[in-house]
Design a protein around this motif. Structure first.
Motif, PDB file in Angstrom:
ATOM      1  N   VAL A  27      18.814  -6.044  35.376  1.00 60.24           N
ATOM      2  CA  VAL A  27      20.083  -5.410  35.027  1.00 60.24           C
ATOM      3  C   VAL A  27      20.123  -3.970  35.548  1.00 60.24           C
ATOM      4  CG1 VAL A  27      20.591  -6.895  33.060  1.00 60.24           C
ATOM      5  CG2 VAL A  27      19.290  -4.789  32.701  1.00 60.24           C
ATOM      6  N   SER A  28      18.990  -3.297  35.588  1.00 62.88           N
ATOM      7  CA  SER A  28      18.961  -1.916  36.085  1.00 62.88           C
ATOM      8  C   SER A  28      19.229  -1.835  37.583  1.00 62.88           C
ATOM      9  CB  SER A  28      17.620  -1.257  35.771  1.00 62.88           C
ATOM     10  OG  SER A  28      17.519  -1.022  34.394  1.00 62.88           O
ATOM     11  N   ASP A  29      18.836  -2.861  38.313  1.00 61.03           N
ATOM     12  CA  ASP A  29      19.089  -2.877  39.761  1.00 61.03           C
ATOM     13  C   ASP A  29      20.583  -2.980  40.061  1.00 61.03           C
ATOM     14  OD1 ASP A  29      16.321  -2.818  40.248  1.00 61.03           O
ATOM     15  OD2 ASP A  29      16.202  -5.006  40.172  1.00 61.03           O
ATOM     16  N   ALA A  30      21.341  -3.468  39.098  1.00 64.91           N
ATOM     17  CA  ALA A  30      22.789  -3.609  39.272  1.00 64.91           C
ATOM     18  C   ALA A  30      23.567  -2.510  38.541  1.00 64.91           C
ATOM     19  CB  ALA A  30      23.243  -4.972  38.770  1.00 64.91           C
ATOM     20  N   ALA A  31      22.837  -1.584  37.920  1.00 65.02           N
ATOM     21  CA  ALA A  31      23.490  -0.509  37.171  1.00 65.02           C
ATOM     22  C   ALA A  31      23.774   0.674  38.095  1.00 65.02           C
ATOM     23  CB  ALA A  31      22.615  -0.075  36.003  1.00 65.02           C
ATOM     24  N   ARG A  32      25.044   0.920  38.312  1.00 58.22           N
ATOM     25  CA  ARG A  32      25.484   2.003  39.198  1.00 58.22           C
ATOM     26  C   ARG A  32      25.424   3.332  38.463  1.00 58.22           C
ATOM     27  NH1 ARG A  32      29.821   4.938  40.962  1.00 58.22           N
ATOM     28  NH2 ARG A  32      30.281   4.913  43.180  1.00 58.22           N
ATOM     29  N   SER A  33      24.977   4.376  39.157  1.00 56.29           N
ATOM     30  CA  SER A  33      25.058   5.707  38.556  1.00 56.29           C
ATOM     31  C   SER A  33      26.508   6.157  38.639  1.00 56.29           C
ATOM     32  CB  SER A  33      24.144   6.693  39.286  1.00 56.29           C
ATOM     33  OG  SER A  33      24.626   6.940  40.584  1.00 56.29           O
ATOM     34  N   LEU A  45      25.644  -6.605  43.761  1.00 58.06           N
ATOM     35  CA  LEU A  45      25.017  -7.707  44.488  1.00 58.06           C
ATOM     36  C   LEU A  45      25.399  -7.703  45.969  1.00 58.06           C
ATOM     37  CD1 LEU A  45      25.475 -10.542  41.830  1.00 58.06           C
ATOM     38  CD2 LEU A  45      23.310  -9.474  42.517  1.00 58.06           C
ATOM     39  N   ALA A  46      26.597  -7.251  46.265  1.00 57.40           N
ATOM     40  CA  ALA A  46      27.076  -7.212  47.648  1.00 57.40           C
ATOM     41  C   ALA A  46      26.515  -6.024  48.433  1.00 57.40           C
ATOM     42  CB  ALA A  46      28.603  -7.157  47.674  1.00 57.40           C
ATOM     43  N   ASN A  47      25.863  -5.087  47.737  1.00 56.09           N
ATOM     44  CA  ASN A  47      25.346  -3.875  48.385  1.00 56.09           C
ATOM     45  C   ASN A  47      23.870  -3.650  48.059  1.00 56.09           C
ATOM     46  OD1 ASN A  47      27.841  -2.550  49.637  1.00 56.09           O
ATOM     47  ND2 ASN A  47      28.521  -3.111  47.580  1.00 56.09           N
ATOM     48  N   PRO A  48      23.003  -4.576  48.456  1.00 52.45           N
ATOM     49  CA  PRO A  48      21.590  -4.453  48.089  1.00 52.45           C
ATOM     50  C   PRO A  48      20.866  -3.259  48.727  1.00 52.45           C
ATOM     51  CG  PRO A  48      21.895  -6.253  49.633  1.00 52.45           C
ATOM     52  CD  PRO A  48      23.269  -5.791  49.231  1.00 52.45           C
ATOM     53  N   ASP A  49      21.407  -2.712  49.791  1.00 52.48           N
ATOM     54  CA  ASP A  49      20.746  -1.580  50.448  1.00 52.48           C
ATOM     55  C   ASP A  49      21.208  -0.222  49.937  1.00 52.48           C
ATOM     56  OD1 ASP A  49      19.251  -3.314  52.059  1.00 52.48           O
ATOM     57  OD2 ASP A  49      20.889  -3.467  53.511  1.00 52.48           O
ATOM     58  N   ASP A  50      22.141  -0.197  49.001  1.00 51.01           N
ATOM     59  CA  ASP A  50      22.699   1.054  48.482  1.00 51.01           C
ATOM     60  C   ASP A  50      21.755   1.666  47.439  1.00 51.01           C
ATOM     61  OD1 ASP A  50      24.123   3.136  47.331  1.00 51.01           O
ATOM     62  OD2 ASP A  50      25.951   1.980  47.012  1.00 51.01           O
ATOM     63  N   LEU A  51      21.008   2.666  47.862  1.00 47.23           N
ATOM     64  CA  LEU A  51      20.111   3.358  46.935  1.00 47.23           C
ATOM     65  C   LEU A  51      20.771   4.606  46.350  1.00 47.23           C
ATOM     66  CD1 LEU A  51      16.722   3.074  48.858  1.00 47.23           C
ATOM     67  CD2 LEU A  51      17.634   1.582  47.084  1.00 47.23           C
ATOM     68  N   LYS A  52      21.827   5.081  46.974  1.00 53.84           N
ATOM     69  CA  LYS A  52      22.518   6.275  46.487  1.00 53.84           C
ATOM     70  C   LYS A  52      23.200   6.014  45.141  1.00 53.84           C
ATOM     71  CE  LYS A  52      26.229   9.524  47.436  1.00 53.84           C
ATOM     72  NZ  LYS A  52      27.378   9.841  48.246  1.00 53.84           N
ATOM     73  N   HIS A  53      23.966   4.943  45.059  1.00 51.60           N
ATOM     74  CA  HIS A  53      24.696   4.637  43.837  1.00 51.60           C
ATOM     75  C   HIS A  53      23.860   3.835  42.831  1.00 51.60           C
ATOM     76  CE1 HIS A  53      28.003   5.452  46.726  1.00 51.60           C
ATOM     77  NE2 HIS A  53      28.411   6.165  45.688  1.00 51.60           N
ATOM     78  N   LYS A  60      17.982   3.556  40.426  1.00 51.22           N
ATOM     79  CA  LYS A  60      16.842   2.907  39.759  1.00 51.22           C
ATOM     80  C   LYS A  60      16.170   1.890  40.680  1.00 51.22           C
ATOM     81  CE  LYS A  60      18.113   3.743  35.002  1.00 51.22           C
ATOM     82  NZ  LYS A  60      18.365   3.163  33.690  1.00 51.22           N
ATOM     83  N   ARG A  61      16.851   1.485  41.725  1.00 52.54           N
ATOM     84  CA  ARG A  61      16.229   0.561  42.677  1.00 52.54           C
ATOM     85  C   ARG A  61      15.037   1.226  43.360  1.00 52.54           C
ATOM     86  NH1 ARG A  61      21.620  -1.902  45.690  1.00 52.54           N
ATOM     87  NH2 ARG A  61      22.474  -2.926  43.834  1.00 52.54           N
ATOM     88  N   HIS A  62      15.130   2.525  43.537  1.00 54.77           N
ATOM     89  CA  HIS A  62      14.056   3.258  44.225  1.00 54.77           C
ATOM     90  C   HIS A  62      13.136   3.965  43.232  1.00 54.77           C
ATOM     91  CE1 HIS A  62      12.141   6.504  46.521  1.00 54.77           C
ATOM     92  NE2 HIS A  62      12.145   5.617  47.485  1.00 54.77           N
ATOM     93  N   GLY A  63      13.697   4.498  42.168  1.00 56.72           N
ATOM     94  CA  GLY A  63      12.903   5.241  41.193  1.00 56.72           C
ATOM     95  C   GLY A  63      12.124   6.348  41.884  1.00 56.72           C
TER      96      GLY A  63
END
Length: 182
Positions: free
Chosen positions: A35-41, A65-73, A76-79
């Motif tokens: 759920v955190s991977d899909a949580a937008r800042s 889900l449509a933007n798996p490479d988006d680390l800016k928004h 938590k995907r990168h931490g």
């Protein structure tokens, strides 16, 4: 007159983290979406508006889900990328004199979808390596088996905690962690 204060004998000096905030490697090692991977800042929403900051709609998940490479928004995907830097990070913990490290284990790294019967061995191996590295520096792991960050699949397919089946899935995750790490 100055007084020197010290921690009492046996005091566990250390630090704490949560997998969803620092681990990174969100799409590696067989890890599934959490759920955190899909949580937008929500940098565009007042931080004091707690309800708006934490609101997640179906369309928000579709966009994630449509933007798996988006680390800016989705930061938590990168931490802080502990997944790739755990050896260096643990060495720094030792340098600071840590005796204990409280951490959580990402459910979606062990059970990518959450409802599998067999765990993701590559995910377990990551934690084996982390625990071995901690042991090398005599740092005791203190593990939180967290329900906070379930695999996204459980939310989409089962309505997550509104469905009692999720309790069984969580118990399976818990048994795996306890059996593996004691």
């Amino acid at each position: 007159m100055s007084e020197t204060r010290t921690f009492p004998e046996g005091f566990l000096w250390g630090g704490a983290t949560a997998a969803n905030q620092f681990e990174g490697g969100w799409n590696e090692g067989g890890k599934g979406w959490s759920v955190s991977d899909a949580a937008r800042s929500h940098l565009d929403i007042d931080v004091q508006d707690y309800a708006k900051q934490n609101e997640v709609l179906s369309k928000d998940i579709e966009i994630a889900l449509a933007n798996p490479d988006d680390l800016k928004h989705y930061p938590k995907r990168h931490g802080s990328d502990f997944y790739h830097h755990y050896k260096e990070d643990i060495a720094m913990m030792a340098e600071m004199g840590f005796k204990v490290f409280r951490m959580s284990i990402a459910w979606s790294r062990i059970y990518p979808k959450g409802d599998e019967t067999q765990p993701n061995e590559e995910g377990l191996k990551f934690y084996d390596n982390v625990f071995n590295e901690l042991k090398k520096y005599n740092i005791e792991p203190l593990v939180t088996i967290s329900h906070y960050e379930p695999p996204l699949h459980l939310c989409l397919e089962y309505n997550c905690w509104y469905n009692r089946k999720t309790i069984d899935f969580f118990m399976n995750f818990t048994r795996t962690i306890v059996d593996r790490y004691g």
